[in-house]
Design a protein around this motif. Structure first.
Motif, short mmCIF file in Angstrom:
data_model
loop_
_atom_site.label_atom_id
_atom_site.label_comp_id
_atom_site.label_asym_id
_atom_site.label_seq_id
_atom_site.Cartn_x
_atom_site.Cartn_y
_atom_site.Cartn_z
N SER A 86 0.88 -1.20 0.03
CA SER A 86 0.04 -0.20 0.15
C SER A 86 0.91 1.29 0.23
CB SER A 86 -0.82 -0.08 1.16
OG SER A 86 -0.26 0.07 2.40
N GLY A 87 0.24 2.40 -0.43
CA GLY A 87 1.02 3.55 -0.29
C GLY A 87 1.48 3.89 0.96
N LYS A 88 0.62 3.63 1.88
CA LYS A 88 1.10 3.77 3.58
C LYS A 88 2.43 3.06 3.83
CE LYS A 88 -0.97 4.03 8.03
NZ LYS A 88 -2.17 3.60 8.76
N GLN A 89 2.19 1.85 3.45
CA GLN A 89 3.50 1.09 3.63
C GLN A 89 4.89 1.50 2.94
OE1 GLN A 89 2.02 -2.72 2.30
NE2 GLN A 89 1.77 -3.63 4.45
N ARG A 90 4.68 2.16 1.67
CA ARG A 90 5.62 2.48 0.97
C ARG A 90 6.16 3.85 1.63
NH1 ARG A 90 2.55 1.66 -3.97
NH2 ARG A 90 3.48 -0.22 -4.85
N ARG A 91 5.23 4.81 2.04
CA ARG A 91 5.67 5.96 2.86
C ARG A 91 6.48 5.80 3.92
NH1 ARG A 91 1.14 7.64 0.24
NH2 ARG A 91 -0.16 7.19 2.02
N ALA A 92 5.94 4.66 4.84
CA ALA A 92 6.47 4.22 6.28
C ALA A 92 8.01 3.78 5.57
CB ALA A 92 5.63 3.08 6.69
N SER A 93 8.20 2.67 4.63
CA SER A 93 9.56 2.49 4.36
C SER A 93 10.50 3.64 3.80
CB SER A 93 9.44 1.14 3.16
OG SER A 93 8.92 1.87 2.02
N LEU A 94 9.82 4.46 3.03
CA LEU A 94 10.68 5.41 2.69
C LEU A 94 11.28 6.36 3.89
CD1 LEU A 94 12.11 7.61 0.55
CD2 LEU A 94 9.60 8.64 0.39
N GLU A 95 10.22 6.46 4.93
CA GLU A 95 10.96 7.12 6.18
C GLU A 95 11.94 6.55 6.96
OE1 GLU A 95 10.25 10.43 6.97
OE2 GLU A 95 8.98 10.36 5.10
N LYS A 130 14.87 7.02 4.89
CA LYS A 130 15.73 8.40 5.21
C LYS A 130 16.08 8.57 6.39
CE LYS A 130 12.51 11.26 2.16
NZ LYS A 130 11.65 12.40 2.41
N PHE A 186 15.54 12.41 -2.52
CA PHE A 186 14.94 12.18 -1.16
C PHE A 186 15.69 13.05 -0.11
CE2 PHE A 186 14.16 8.35 -3.67
CZ PHE A 186 12.54 8.49 -3.66
#
Length: 146
Positions: A70-79, A82, A114
């Motif tokens: 999901s997009g939420k999981q992708r954002r969490a993994s990006l965080e 980072k 990023f």
């Protein structure tokens, strides 16, 4: 023009596309009797072994389920990424490190997309090296004593 493929054949097509199988010719239609299909699978494994390629072991015959992220999981993994690699490090007593142009360009692109304002490729390489040493430091010391 779309072809009607079963999920098992779609997995085989995907593996073929990714380079896991030699070609589409090794695909087996599902309408064959089970014993004939097993014989063809064994024959194709033998061909792969003769070609020097690894034959993936599949213990169960259930097709693999591909889960979507999901997009939420992708954002969490990006965080997480980072935090681990794109924080600006404090580097004292700097020394040069050489990279190939293609590696440098790829890392530079990551930093530009990023990283924060003061982030650099040198900082990214520093963070990657620190993470590597933290992960494998004890193993490296044990291997040194072998």
């Amino acid at each position: 023009m779309k072809k009607d493929l079963s999920s098992q054949n779609m997995d085989a097509v995907l593996q073929d596309f990714l380079g896991s199988k030699p070609s589409m010719e090794t695909l087996k239609p599902e309408s064959q009797p089970a014993d004939t299909q097993e014989q063809q699978e064994k024959a194709s494994e033998a061909v792969l072994e003769q070609a020097g390629e690894a034959v993936p072991e599949q213990t169960d015959k259930t097709p693999q389920v591909v889960r979507r992220i999901s997009g939420k999981q992708r954002r969490a993994s990006l965080e997480e990424y980072k935090e681990a690699f794109l924080t600006v490090p404090s580097i004292e007593d700097r020394k040069p490190v050489f990279l190939s142009r293609s590696t440098r360009d790829a890392l530079d692109r990551i930093v530009r997309m990023f990283g924060e304002r003061r982030m650099s490729v040198s900082g990214l390489v520093e963070n990657i090296a620190r993470q590597h040493l933290a992960t494998y430091g004890e193993d490296i010391e044990a291997w040194r004593k072998l």
